[in-house]
Scaffold this motif. Structure first.
Motif, PDB file in Angstrom:
ATOM      1  N   THR A 142      14.521   9.156 -11.268  1.00  0.00           N
ATOM      2  CA  THR A 142      13.019   8.708 -10.577  1.00  0.00           C
ATOM      3  C   THR A 142      13.307   8.417  -9.667  1.00  0.00           C
ATOM      4  OG1 THR A 142      14.204   7.113 -10.839  1.00  0.00           O
ATOM      5  CG2 THR A 142      12.973   7.382 -13.273  1.00  0.00           C
ATOM      6  N   ALA A 198      12.551   9.631  -5.813  1.00  0.00           N
ATOM      7  CA  ALA A 198      12.565  10.752  -4.449  1.00  0.00           C
ATOM      8  C   ALA A 198      13.786  11.739  -4.483  1.00  0.00           C
ATOM      9  CB  ALA A 198      12.916  10.720  -3.165  1.00  0.00           C
ATOM     10  N   GLY A 224      12.465  16.325  -9.231  1.00  0.00           N
ATOM     11  CA  GLY A 224      11.772  16.730  -9.306  1.00  0.00           C
ATOM     12  C   GLY A 224       9.859  15.926  -9.832  1.00  0.00           C
ATOM     13  N   PRO A 225       9.023  17.095  -9.379  1.00  0.00           N
ATOM     14  CA  PRO A 225       7.301  16.872  -9.550  1.00  0.00           C
ATOM     15  C   PRO A 225       6.874  16.276 -11.474  1.00  0.00           C
ATOM     16  CG  PRO A 225       7.465  18.599  -8.293  1.00  0.00           C
ATOM     17  CD  PRO A 225       8.489  18.214  -8.572  1.00  0.00           C
ATOM     18  N   VAL A 226       8.118  17.050 -11.851  1.00  0.00           N
ATOM     19  CA  VAL A 226       7.735  17.339 -13.412  1.00  0.00           C
ATOM     20  C   VAL A 226       8.816  16.621 -14.174  1.00  0.00           C
ATOM     21  CG1 VAL A 226       8.463  18.880 -15.142  1.00  0.00           C
ATOM     22  CG2 VAL A 226       7.599  20.178 -13.577  1.00  0.00           C
ATOM     23  N   GLU A 273       9.072  13.852 -12.314  1.00  0.00           N
ATOM     24  CA  GLU A 273       8.262  12.685 -11.935  1.00  0.00           C
ATOM     25  C   GLU A 273       7.225  11.949 -13.400  1.00  0.00           C
ATOM     26  OE1 GLU A 273       7.956  13.004  -8.477  1.00  0.00           O
ATOM     27  OE2 GLU A 273       9.936  12.150  -7.946  1.00  0.00           O
ATOM     28  N   ARG A 274       6.217  13.531 -13.299  1.00  0.00           N
ATOM     29  CA  ARG A 274       5.139  13.255 -14.298  1.00  0.00           C
ATOM     30  C   ARG A 274       5.614  13.360 -15.493  1.00  0.00           C
ATOM     31  NH1 ARG A 274       3.338  17.202 -10.212  1.00  0.00           N
ATOM     32  NH2 ARG A 274       3.849  19.371 -11.167  1.00  0.00           N
ATOM     33  N   GLU A 312       6.220   9.849 -16.357  1.00  0.00           N
ATOM     34  CA  GLU A 312       5.245   8.977 -15.986  1.00  0.00           C
ATOM     35  C   GLU A 312       4.013   8.790 -17.590  1.00  0.00           C
ATOM     36  OE1 GLU A 312       2.096   6.508 -14.859  1.00  0.00           O
ATOM     37  OE2 GLU A 312       3.782   6.491 -14.079  1.00  0.00           O
ATOM     38  N   GLN A 340      12.712  22.379 -16.577  1.00  0.00           N
ATOM     39  CA  GLN A 340      13.118  21.272 -15.789  1.00  0.00           C
ATOM     40  C   GLN A 340      12.484  20.157 -16.952  1.00  0.00           C
ATOM     41  OE1 GLN A 340      10.783  21.370 -12.070  1.00  0.00           O
ATOM     42  NE2 GLN A 340      10.243  23.054 -11.909  1.00  0.00           N
ATOM     43  N   SER A 394      -1.286  19.182 -18.006  1.00  0.00           N
ATOM     44  CA  SER A 394      -1.690  19.047 -16.514  1.00  0.00           C
ATOM     45  C   SER A 394      -0.465  17.752 -16.399  1.00  0.00           C
ATOM     46  CB  SER A 394      -3.169  18.968 -16.288  1.00  0.00           C
ATOM     47  OG  SER A 394      -4.183  18.403 -17.497  1.00  0.00           O
ATOM     48  N   GLY A 421       0.953  19.266 -13.783  1.00  0.00           N
ATOM     49  CA  GLY A 421       0.278  19.387 -12.937  1.00  0.00           C
ATOM     50  C   GLY A 421      -0.645  20.505 -13.389  1.00  0.00           C
TER      51      GLY A 421
END
Length: 249
Positions: A13, A15, A18-20, A22-23, A26, A61, A240, A244
């Motif tokens: 989690t 920093a 990666g964005p995937v 993290e999303r 969430e 990922q 998404s 994303g």
């Protein structure tokens, strides 16, 4: 009872993630919150990752972060990504419209078809599965919104379709699927999801032949999954929300 995708204790989690990843974390939190707000056990709701247009390295990922259930809309994408994803434990559902002439190509790569919508397709699947000596989980797709742009049977035809699946011994009916109304009217969207739940519940209450294991409701996507969960969804199809915005075609 259906089980959620596991959320490993070591999932990164902050920093370092990666964005995937993290999303995905969430999305899991939001799904749990929606289930709790509806008075439901979060363990009753699974996330299916809708991976249309996503390259294998991006999907990997999410799989490495503990996701296990993915869904593709196009046969050619299932085939193109199969080898690259083979090393990651996962279950593949097909969630797009399936043409009968694509059945032979698709079947070796999926564990479930969520978009069963015709008696002709039942016959084609049964024949091919019989030859391969294997079974296949299926959902019946119901067009609860009545929109002509959407696939699926009419709600009034649900019992007839269930009985047709029951007559195909290689198919195992696990539930019902729908694509929500394309509208900003949340009440109207929820009425559609409620209609699908009503079909599932009637099939159980009236003991429709072949519906004894049809407990799943696949409904709700990134923009409306909380409403779908409130109406009984057991699988929400998120694209998404995890990956994303999709790249422009």
């Amino acid at each position: 009872m259906v089980l959620p995708d596991p959320e490993p204790a070591g999932t990164p989690t902050g920093a370092s993630a990666g964005p995937v990843v993290e999303r995905l974390a969430e999305a899991r939190r939001r799904v749990r919150a929606a289930a709790e707000a509806a008075g439901r056990d979060p363990a009753e709701v699974r996330i299916l990752l809708a991976t249309k247009t996503m390259p294998p390295e991006v999907i990997a990922q999410a799989l490495a972060a503990g996701a296990t259930l993915i869904g593709e809309n196009r046969v050619q994408e299932v085939l193109a990504k199969a080898d690259a994803l083979a090393g990651f434990p996962h279950t593949m559902h097909f969630i797009g419209h399936l043409q009968s002439n694509k059945v032979n190509q698709l079947l070796p790569h999926i564990q479930c078809l969520q978009t069963l919508d015709s008696v002709d397709l039942i016959g084609r699947l049964q024949s091919r599965l019989e030859s391969a000596a294997r079974n296949l989980d299926v959902f019946i797709q119901v067009n609860v919104s009545g929109e002509q742009t959407k696939s699926g049977i009419a709600p009034a035809d649900a019992r007839e379709m269930v009985e047709a699946v029951a007559a195909a011994p290689r198919l195992r009916l696990r539930g019902f699927m729908t694509i929500g109304l394309n509208s900003p009217d949340r009440d109207a969207i929820r009425r559609g999801y409620r209609a699908l739940a009503t079909i599932r519940d009637r099939a159980a209450d009236e003991q429709w032949p072949g519906a004894q294991d049809a407990v799943e409701l696949s409904m709700g996507m990134s923009g409306d999954f909380a409403d779908a969960i409130a109406e009984g969804a057991t699988i929400v199809r998120l694209g998404s929300a995890v990956f994303g915005p999709r790249p422009a075609r």
